[in-house]
Every structure is written in structure tokens, then in C-alpha cells.
Scaffold this motif. Structure first.
Motif, short mmCIF file in Angstrom:
data_model
loop_
_atom_site.label_atom_id
_atom_site.label_comp_id
_atom_site.label_asym_id
_atom_site.label_seq_id
_atom_site.Cartn_x
_atom_site.Cartn_y
_atom_site.Cartn_z
N UNK A 11 -2.74 13.59 -12.33
CA UNK A 11 -1.60 13.79 -11.44
C UNK A 11 -0.53 12.73 -11.65
N UNK A 12 -0.93 11.48 -11.81
CA UNK A 12 0.03 10.39 -11.82
C UNK A 12 0.60 10.16 -13.21
N UNK A 456 1.90 15.05 -0.28
CA UNK A 456 1.02 15.30 0.86
C UNK A 456 0.84 14.05 1.72
N UNK A 457 1.89 13.26 1.81
CA UNK A 457 1.86 12.06 2.65
C UNK A 457 1.11 10.89 2.06
N UNK A 458 0.65 11.03 0.82
CA UNK A 458 -0.14 9.96 0.18
C UNK A 458 0.69 9.32 -0.93
N UNK A 459 0.73 7.99 -0.94
CA UNK A 459 1.48 7.24 -1.95
C UNK A 459 0.57 7.01 -3.16
N UNK A 460 1.07 7.39 -4.34
CA UNK A 460 0.29 7.23 -5.57
C UNK A 460 0.83 6.15 -6.49
N UNK A 461 1.82 5.41 -6.05
CA UNK A 461 2.47 4.42 -6.92
C UNK A 461 1.53 3.26 -7.24
N UNK A 462 1.70 2.73 -8.43
CA UNK A 462 0.87 1.59 -8.85
C UNK A 462 1.69 0.31 -8.87
N UNK A 463 1.08 -0.77 -8.43
CA UNK A 463 1.74 -2.06 -8.35
C UNK A 463 2.18 -2.52 -9.73
N UNK A 464 3.44 -2.97 -9.83
CA UNK A 464 3.95 -3.46 -11.10
C UNK A 464 4.56 -2.40 -11.99
#
Length: 574
Positions: A11-12, A456-464
Motif C-alpha cells: 500500500x505505501x 481510513x483515518x490511519x496515517x501511514x507516513x514514515x519518519x524521515x
């Protein structure tokens, strides 16, 4: 959401997707079309697009697709009074994405004595390692000295900085004088950058703070009492005056009052190149909370300039934003926990300043301005994204849905209703100044760099994963008018012949100045002028000491008929 072809595509990490069936909304037009995204860029826009198999389909039917929001003012992870803001670059950018913002402009606060380049590199190190969305940086000028312009030139040419902030407040800490502002704005103009100002009269504020503390007022209400609207309005007017004299584009941050906004609007009508930035707080709430019986609540609203106690101010600022008198929206997001704010529990001048707003910004603007009928969907895109991209030279890479632009997209639901509360916000701070506010309009899906980061209200971002985006100097949107004005305002002397008439001789007596003691001159070595003995006279009747008029012939006697003061025994002068 639905998938086409292979369903095991991560997905990401998916680099290809088709946003299908949505209504594309830019600042100048709206139309229905599909968007094909690949390698982080928009590759195609249209209907019945020919796209590769095995790509993700994002269903946007019945929804709007808008450019990712651009928050032009954040202060994440900011050091203050030996503390650090509660929301760092990781937490703050996740909150931004949750609200539909895909790029932030953070401020580099350069403490006096620290070089601009050193501070800039420190902020880059913090943000590069933690930011979850694209970002860029403004640089704050907190002192003015010889050699600073060379550092600014280096930042513009080598590091992609095209905006510098000047403080007119915080006396004896960051405040610049009018003369220093004149020099700074002249330098910024020559570099092709945008001059930003924090507009408050720092001298008056310092005096008012002392007066109010002396009255025994130490709570958060003292903050707004010491900073009435007039000190913001006066500083805005003064900044515009200096910008006009230097022909430098001006950007007023944190427009909080009606009076300040009106001055910006009037200046723009006269042709001044000036932009105004109301904040999430000034558009969504007011300063009546400074008088709350709950100290923690009152302190949470402390920011500068302060929120106006006038409850009609937010509606007024939204109106000016809607008609174009104000142009952009920033959150000025800088949060401190209650325990950090409590450093100033006995002295309001010590309360760390700042409020939240990075997550709530776009929903509040939609609810207060679009739902109310003040602005349309295209104006909404302009004030939350496009205008910022144009002013700071990132357009059309940012702020527009077009082929070749970055794939920063938001599937926006105009009808979704959300109640803002600290219980479920995406911030580290434990209090939300918009607590209990019901807002209509919000993001369903957020796409950043061509990847889904909210679904769907969920954050999938990765730090950096956020990138630093450099900004080029001389943005056309700003400098086309500046260049035209410079041609019109060139100064020329009047050609005339030399004056050859009589000239009056004037002897000018220079003012006697007491030489100031410096480190290079010892006070003991300074020559002290001799003291005159008032008992000695230079007048003599002996003839031994000549008088200044001894060489003049003596006049014959003259009778005084009516001397001043009436008749006298002395009737002859010899």
C-alpha cells in the motif's frame, strides 16, 4: 478503495496509481477527470486514460480532488526558554498530513550570536531525520550586523532560501530598529527574497508589560492587556512604510486583528506589494479565553500577536481572506504542554508562546469560509495551497494539479463532520485550543509524493520520508511588480546651470560633544579641560592690559534726552 490487477502491491510503496472519478479543483477552475500518478509525479490528467496494469485505483467519485495543503508557518521542535516545543518534526508533520497538508514551511529561529548558516544546518538536521512530509525553511533575522548580508546571500544561492523574517517585537532579544529594518529590507530586495515581519511595537509592549506587572496582574490576561490591537496595527503600518521606501515585497505573518488586516487591505488597494497571513487560531477562535478561570486553558491561548478579545474578529478575517485582501493561511503551530506553559505561572511574560493549528487549519477554513458562503472551492485551494506556492516560487510544482506537478493530492469530503478534541488529535500536546468545535469538511485520503499517507483515518507516513524543497529567488508572482516599480521610482536630479550669485557667509559653531569612553581609550588618559577661576577677571584699568576696544577713537559726548527707564543723573556717555 479498490485494486486493479495484483492485490499484493504494498500500500505505501506503490509508485503508480489512478485517482478516478473525482472533481479536480484548482485555484482557477474545477473539472471532472482522472489522474494518473507515477514516480511521485502527475503523469496524465483526463478521461479514459491508458495506464499500465497492476496499479492501484483510488475511487474519488462524489468527492473533490485538491492540491495538497501548504502550511506557510510552523515552528516545530522550536527551542524556547531552555525547553523544546511539544510537537517535533515527526509528530507535527503527521498531524499536518492528517489534516490534508502535504508541505510545511518551518521557521529557523536564529539566536543572537549564532550564524544563520549554523542555525539553518541545525534545522535541516532535525527535519531531515524526522519530517514525514515535504518541507522548506524561512530564516529569522534576530540581529543586524556587518557581514550578515553575505550569510544571507549564501543561503539564497546555495541552500534555496528565499524568505527572511524580521522581528519588530521582543525588545532586547530579537527586535530590530527601523534603521536596521531599512537596511535588512534593502538587502532582501537585492537578493530577490521575500521579507517577512512579525509586526508588533516592541518598545510599547516592554513598557506595558512593566506597568501591568506592577499592578499585580500576572496571569495570561496580562499578555493581551500588554499587547493591544494598536501595537500590531502601528507596526504593520510602519513595516509597509519601510517596505515601500525600499521597494521590497512584504509578507506580514500572524495577522490577528481587524485593524492590522485593514491596513494591509488598504495598502494593497494603493498598489503596495504586501501579503497577509491570518492563522488557524485567528480564523477559528478569539481572545476571550485569556480571562478563563482555568489558568491552564488561558495559558494555552498565549501567542503573539495575541488573539483579539473581540469575538467578531474571526468572521471579519475570514471575510477579508475570502475577498482577497488577505492571501494565505498558516497555522503558526508551536505547542507547549501545560507544565511548560507553567514556567510563567507567576509572570505572564515567561509563558512560552504558541498554539496548535497545523492539523485543524484546512477544516477550519472550509467550515468558516466555504460552508458560510464567503468563498468557493477554488478560493479555498488558493488560500490553503496555491497562493503560498506562487509567493515563494514553488508553483506549479506545488499548489496545482497539473501534468508534471508533484503528486501531492487530497481527496476532500465537503460534508464530513468532525468534532475537534484533544482526545483524538494527532498531537503530542495535551490541550487543543479548538476543543469541542464542530467542523464540516475534511480529508478522506491524502497522497504525498505519489504515496498514500492517510487512508481510513490511519496515517501511514514514515519518519524521515519528507524532503527539503529549495526555493529559487525572484519569484515572478512577487517580483514582476517590484521590477516595474523600481523603473518608475528611479531618482534623477534636475539638470540646471551652476549658481554663481552671492552666497551669505555663515559661521557654524559645532556642538561640543563629550567623547564616549571606549575599550580602546582609558578614562584616566582622557584630558580634562582646565577649570576657570571665576574670581579672576580679564578686565583692567591700569593700562597694562590692553582692552579689545583700546584702538578705537573715543566718541564725543551724547545727551540722553529720555534714557530707558526714565530720567537719570547720568546724562553723558564718554
Amino acid at each position: 478503495m479498490s485494486y486493479q490487477g495484483k492485490k499484493n502491491i504494498p500500500r505505501i510503496t506503490s509508485e503508480r496509481m489512478l485517482v478516478k472519478g473525482g472533481k479536480i479543483v484548482n485555484d482557477d477552475q474545477s473539472f471532472f477527470a482522472d489522474i494518473y500518478v507515477e514516480d511521485g509525479l502527475i503523469k496524465q490528467i483526463g478521461e479514459n486514460l491508458i495506464v499500465p496494469g497492476g496499479i492501484k485505483i483510488v475511487d474519488a467519485h462524489g468527492r473533490m480532488v485538491i492540491p495538497g495543503g501548504i502550511d506557510v508557518h510552523t515552528r516545530l521542535q522550536m527551542p524556547s526558554k531552555g525547553m523544546t516545543a511539544a510537537d517535533d518534526f515527526s509528530q507535527g508533520t503527521k498531524a499536518a498530513l492528517a489534516g490534508g497538508t502535504t508541505m510545511i514551511f518551518d521557521h529557523v529561529l536564529v539566536e543572537p550570536g549564532v550564524s544563520l548558516i549554523t542555525a539553518f544546518e541545525q534545522w535541516r538536521e532535525w527535519a531531515d531525520s524526522k519530517s514525514c512530509c515535504d518541507y522548506t525553511l524561512h530564516v529569522d533575522i534576530t540581529e543586524w550586523y556587518k557581514g550578515l548580508q553575505e550569510e544571507m546571500d549564501f543561503l539564497v544561492k546555495e541552500h534555496g532560501v528565499n524568505s527572511f523574517l524580521i522581528y519588530m517585537a521582543y525588545k532586547e532579544r530579537y527586535q530590530l530598529s527601523d534603521a536596521q529594518m531599512y537596511e535588512a529590507l534593502s538587502a532582501i530586495r537585492d537578493l530577490g527574497a521575500v521579507a517577512q515581519v512579525h509586526a508588533e511595537n516592541g518598545d510599547i509592549i516592554a513598557e506595558e508589560q512593566r506597568r501591568i506587572l506592577a499592578l499585580g496582574i500576572t496571569g495570561p490576561e496580562g499578555h493581551v492587556l500588554s499587547r493591544p490591537e494598536e501595537v500590531e496595527a502601528e507596526a504593520v503600518n510602519r513595516a509597509i512604510t519601510i517596505a515601500n521606501q525600499t521597494n521590497c515585497p512584504l509578507y506580514v505573518t500572524k495577522v490577528m486583528s481587524k485593524a492590522a488586516a485593514d491596513i494591509i487591505a488598504q495598502a494593497r488597494k494603493k498598489g503596495t506589494v504586501v501579503y497577509g497571513e491570518p492563522t488557524t487560531a485567528s480564523l477559528g477562535t478569539d481572545g476571550s479565553h485569556y480571562w478563563s478561570k482555568n489558568w491552564a486553558k488561558a495559558a494555552a491561548f498565549v501567542t503573539s500577536p495575541p488573539l483579539s478579545p473581540d469575538p467578531t474578529t474571526p468572521d471579519y478575517l475570514n471575510s477579508l481572506l475570502s475577498c482577497g485582501d488577505l492571501q494565505v493561511t498558516g497555522s503558526a503551530h508551536c505547542t507547549f504542554n501545560t507544565s511548560q506553559k507553567a514556567v510563567g505561572k507567576d509572570d505572564f511574560t515567561l509563558i512560552p508562546e504558541g498554539t496548535n493549528g497545523v492539523e485543524e487549519r484546512m477544516s477550519i477554513v472550509w467550515d468558516k469560509a466555504v460552508v458560510s458562503g464567503k468563498m468557493d472551492e477554488n478560493q479555498f485551494v488558493a488560500v490553503t495551497s496555491t497562493n503560498a506556492a506562487k509567493i515563494f516560487n514553488l508553483y506549479p510544482r506545488k499548489g496545482r494539479i497539473a501534468v508534471g506537478s508533484d503528486a501531492d493530492l487530497v481527496i476532500w469530503d465537503p460534508d464530513v463532520v468532525k468534532t475537534i478534541t484533544a482526545k483524538n488529535h494527532n498531537l503530542a500536546v495535551e490541550y487543543n485550543i479548538f476543543e469541542g468545535m464542530e467542523c464540516r469538511g475534511g480529508p478522506l485520503v491524502v497522497i504525498s509524493q505519489g504515496k498514500i499517507v492517510l487512508e481510513d483515518g490511519i496515517i501511514h507516513a514514515s519518519e524521515g520520508s519528507g524532503r527539503f524543497i529549495p526555493k529559487k529567488a525572484f519569484p515572478d508572482f512577487v517580483y514582476k511588480r517590484i521590477k516595474a516599480r523600481s523603473k518608475l521610482t528611479e531618482l534623477h536630479g534636475v539638470p540646471r546651470g551652476l549658481y554663481d550669485g552671492p552666497v551669505c557667509e555663515v559661521s557654524v559653531t559645532p556642538k561640543s560633544l563629550t567623547p564616549a569612553t571606549s575599550a580602546r581609550t582609558s578614562p584616566a588618559k582622557q584630558q580634562v579641560p582646565p577649570v576657570r577661576n571665576l574670581h579672576q577677571s580679564g578686565f583692567s584699568l591700569s593700562g597694562k592690559c590692553a582692552q579689545v576696544d583700546d584702538n578705537l577713537p573715543r566718541r564725543t559726548g551724547q545727551r540722553i534726552v529720555m534714557p530707558p527707564g526714565g530720567h537719570a543723573n547720568i546724562t553723558m556717555l564718554g
